[in-house]
Design a protein around this motif. Structure first.
Motif, PDB file in Angstrom:
ATOM      1  N   LYS A  25       0.801  -1.220   0.000  1.00 44.66           N
ATOM      2  CA  LYS A  25       0.000   0.000   0.000  1.00 44.66           C
ATOM      3  C   LYS A  25       0.834   1.270   0.000  1.00 44.66           C
ATOM      4  N   LYS A  26       2.065   1.214  -0.438  1.00 53.58           N
ATOM      5  CA  LYS A  26       2.947   2.378  -0.464  1.00 53.58           C
ATOM      6  C   LYS A  26       2.900   3.038  -1.831  1.00 53.58           C
ATOM      7  N   ILE A  27       3.129   4.347  -1.827  1.00 52.90           N
ATOM      8  CA  ILE A  27       3.272   5.091  -3.069  1.00 52.90           C
ATOM      9  C   ILE A  27       4.649   5.741  -3.051  1.00 52.90           C
ATOM     10  N   SER A  28       5.122   6.117  -4.217  1.00 51.51           N
ATOM     11  CA  SER A  28       6.433   6.758  -4.290  1.00 51.51           C
ATOM     12  C   SER A  28       6.344   8.216  -3.846  1.00 51.51           C
ATOM     13  N   LEU A  29       7.467   8.775  -3.446  1.00 51.09           N
ATOM     14  CA  LEU A  29       7.516  10.180  -3.079  1.00 51.09           C
ATOM     15  C   LEU A  29       7.162  11.055  -4.279  1.00 51.09           C
ATOM     16  N   ASP A  30       7.601  10.668  -5.470  1.00 51.24           N
ATOM     17  CA  ASP A  30       7.243  11.427  -6.676  1.00 51.24           C
ATOM     18  C   ASP A  30       5.731  11.469  -6.872  1.00 51.24           C
TER      19      ASP A  30
ATOM     20  N   VAL B  74      -4.405  15.098  -4.895  1.00 51.80           N
ATOM     21  CA  VAL B  74      -5.363  14.665  -5.918  1.00 51.80           C
ATOM     22  C   VAL B  74      -4.598  13.845  -6.942  1.00 51.80           C
ATOM     23  N   ASP B  75      -5.061  12.634  -7.189  1.00 49.50           N
ATOM     24  CA  ASP B  75      -4.482  11.803  -8.235  1.00 49.50           C
ATOM     25  C   ASP B  75      -4.999  12.337  -9.563  1.00 49.50           C
ATOM     26  N   PRO B  76      -4.130  12.944 -10.401  1.00 48.94           N
ATOM     27  CA  PRO B  76      -4.613  13.563 -11.637  1.00 48.94           C
ATOM     28  C   PRO B  76      -5.161  12.578 -12.658  1.00 48.94           C
ATOM     29  N   THR B  77      -4.817  11.295 -12.542  1.00 49.74           N
ATOM     30  CA  THR B  77      -5.338  10.330 -13.514  1.00 49.74           C
ATOM     31  C   THR B  77      -6.780   9.942 -13.214  1.00 49.74           C
ATOM     32  N   THR B  78      -7.191  10.010 -11.936  1.00 51.54           N
ATOM     33  CA  THR B  78      -8.555   9.641 -11.557  1.00 51.54           C
ATOM     34  C   THR B  78      -9.347  10.821 -11.002  1.00 51.54           C
ATOM     35  N   ASN B  79      -8.658  11.930 -10.753  1.00 45.56           N
ATOM     36  CA  ASN B  79      -9.241  13.113 -10.109  1.00 45.56           C
ATOM     37  C   ASN B  79      -9.820  12.765  -8.741  1.00 45.56           C
ATOM     38  N   GLU B  80      -9.230  11.776  -8.077  1.00 48.98           N
ATOM     39  CA  GLU B  80      -9.690  11.328  -6.775  1.00 48.98           C
ATOM     40  C   GLU B  80      -8.817  11.935  -5.671  1.00 48.98           C
ATOM     41  N   GLU B  81      -9.467  12.418  -4.629  1.00 54.44           N
ATOM     42  CA  GLU B  81      -8.760  12.985  -3.499  1.00 54.44           C
ATOM     43  C   GLU B  81      -7.971  11.903  -2.775  1.00 54.44           C
ATOM     44  N   LYS B  82      -6.822  12.293  -2.225  1.00 54.33           N
ATOM     45  CA  LYS B  82      -5.946  11.362  -1.516  1.00 54.33           C
ATOM     46  C   LYS B  82      -5.479  11.980  -0.210  1.00 54.33           C
ATOM     47  N   LEU B  83      -5.278  11.152   0.771  1.00 54.49           N
ATOM     48  CA  LEU B  83      -4.664  11.547   2.021  1.00 54.49           C
ATOM     49  C   LEU B  83      -3.356  10.767   2.106  1.00 54.49           C
ATOM     50  N   ILE B  84      -2.249  11.486   2.137  1.00 51.69           N
ATOM     51  CA  ILE B  84      -0.919  10.893   2.080  1.00 51.69           C
ATOM     52  C   ILE B  84      -0.305  10.986   3.474  1.00 51.69           C
ATOM     53  N   ILE B  85       0.129   9.863   4.025  1.00 48.56           N
ATOM     54  CA  ILE B  85       0.573   9.796   5.416  1.00 48.56           C
ATOM     55  C   ILE B  85       2.065   9.498   5.479  1.00 48.56           C
ATOM     56  N   VAL B  86       2.783  10.287   6.302  1.00 47.17           N
ATOM     57  CA  VAL B  86       4.208  10.062   6.532  1.00 47.17           C
ATOM     58  C   VAL B  86       4.494  10.142   8.026  1.00 47.17           C
TER      59      VAL B  86
ATOM     60  N   VAL C  32      13.705   2.665   3.970  1.00 52.60           N
ATOM     61  CA  VAL C  32      13.402   2.590   5.391  1.00 52.60           C
ATOM     62  C   VAL C  32      12.118   3.364   5.683  1.00 52.60           C
ATOM     63  N   ASN C  33      11.976   4.544   5.118  1.00 51.80           N
ATOM     64  CA  ASN C  33      10.789   5.374   5.319  1.00 51.80           C
ATOM     65  C   ASN C  33       9.922   5.331   4.069  1.00 51.80           C
ATOM     66  N   SER C  34       8.618   5.424   4.284  1.00 55.16           N
ATOM     67  CA  SER C  34       7.668   5.271   3.179  1.00 55.16           C
ATOM     68  C   SER C  34       6.663   6.407   3.177  1.00 55.16           C
ATOM     69  N   VAL C  35       6.014   6.570   2.046  1.00 54.54           N
ATOM     70  CA  VAL C  35       4.884   7.467   1.890  1.00 54.54           C
ATOM     71  C   VAL C  35       3.681   6.554   1.684  1.00 54.54           C
ATOM     72  N   TRP C  36       2.666   6.698   2.519  1.00 50.48           N
ATOM     73  CA  TRP C  36       1.566   5.742   2.557  1.00 50.48           C
ATOM     74  C   TRP C  36       0.285   6.337   1.990  1.00 50.48           C
ATOM     75  N   ASP C  37      -0.422   5.564   1.191  1.00 47.49           N
ATOM     76  CA  ASP C  37      -1.777   5.913   0.793  1.00 47.49           C
ATOM     77  C   ASP C  37      -2.511   4.675   0.301  1.00 47.49           C
ATOM     78  N   PHE C  38      -3.561   4.351   0.972  1.00 47.16           N
ATOM     79  CA  PHE C  38      -4.529   3.402   0.464  1.00 47.16           C
ATOM     80  C   PHE C  38      -5.902   3.848   0.960  1.00 47.16           C
ATOM     81  N   THR C  39      -6.018   5.172   1.176  1.00 46.50           N
ATOM     82  CA  THR C  39      -7.239   5.740   1.708  1.00 46.50           C
ATOM     83  C   THR C  39      -8.342   5.751   0.657  1.00 46.50           C
ATOM     84  N   LYS C  40      -9.562   5.834   1.153  1.00 43.10           N
ATOM     85  CA  LYS C  40     -10.734   5.956   0.288  1.00 43.10           C
ATOM     86  C   LYS C  40     -11.508   7.188   0.738  1.00 43.10           C
ATOM     87  N   ARG C  41     -11.893   8.013  -0.229  1.00 45.83           N
ATOM     88  CA  ARG C  41     -12.572   9.258   0.124  1.00 45.83           C
ATOM     89  C   ARG C  41     -14.029   9.024   0.523  1.00 45.83           C
ATOM     90  N   CYS C  42     -14.539  10.003   1.229  1.00 40.18           N
ATOM     91  CA  CYS C  42     -15.935  10.035   1.661  1.00 40.18           C
ATOM     92  C   CYS C  42     -16.540  11.350   1.176  1.00 40.18           C
TER      93      CYS C  42
END
Length: 125
Positions: free
Chosen positions: A6-11, A67-79, A104-114
Motif C-alpha cells: 500500500k505504499k506510493i512513491s515520493l514522486d 489529488v491523483d490527476p489520472t482519476t481526479n480522486e482525493e488522496k490523504l498521504i501519510i508520513v 526505510v521510510n515510506s509514503v503511505w496511501d490506500f485511503t478511500k474518500r468520503c
C-alpha cells in the motif's frame, strides 16, 4: 502504488499534493470530499517505521492532501515524522523519491474518500 504494501512513491505524493494545491481555490465548489477512510495497515506501517512509539511519546504523523490527476480522486498521504532539536517535526521521507519499495521510510496511501465511502449515520458526515 504497490498493491502488496500500500505504499506510493515520493514522486507520486509530490504530484498529488501539487495537484491539490493547484486546484484548492475552487476545488470544493465542484467536488465533495468530507473525510477519508484510513486502513489501519497504513497507520500501523508508518508507526512501525517510526519504531512503534508508545502512548507517552510525543511522536506524530503528518497527513497531506492530494489529488491523483489520472482519476481526479482525493488522496490523504501519510508520513512519519521525527522531532528535531528545535522542536520541529520533520517528515521521514524515502531516500529514493521515485521508488516506494526498499526504503526505510515510506509514503503511505490506500485511503478511500468520503463520499462514497462514508458512514451515512455519522453526525460528522
Amino acid at each position: 502504488m504497490s498493491d502488496q504494501d500500500k505504499k506510493i512513491s515520493l514522486d507520486t505524493a509530490k504530484t498529488w499534493t501539487a495537484q491539490w494545491r493547484s486546484e484548492e481555490s475552487d476545488y470544493n465548489s465542484h467536488n465533495q470530499c468530507n473525510a477519508f477512510l484510513i486502513p489501519i495497515q497504513d497507520l500501523n506501517g508508518v508507526l512501525a517505521e517510526m519504531g512503534n512509539p508508545d502512548d507517552n511519546s510525543d511522536a506524530c504523523v503528518r497527513a497531506y492532501l492530494g489529488v491523483d490527476p489520472t482519476t481526479n480522486e482525493e488522496k490523504l498521504i501519510i508520513v512519519g515524522t521525527e522531532k528535531d532539536r528545535s522542536g520541529v517535526y520533520r517528515d521521514l521521507l524515502p531516500s529514493n523519491p521515485s521508488n516506494a519499495e526498499g526504503n526505510v521510510n515510506s509514503v503511505w496511501d490506500f485511503t478511500k474518500r468520503c463520499p462514497p465511502h462514508c458512514d451515512d449515520s455519522s453526525s460528522l458526515n
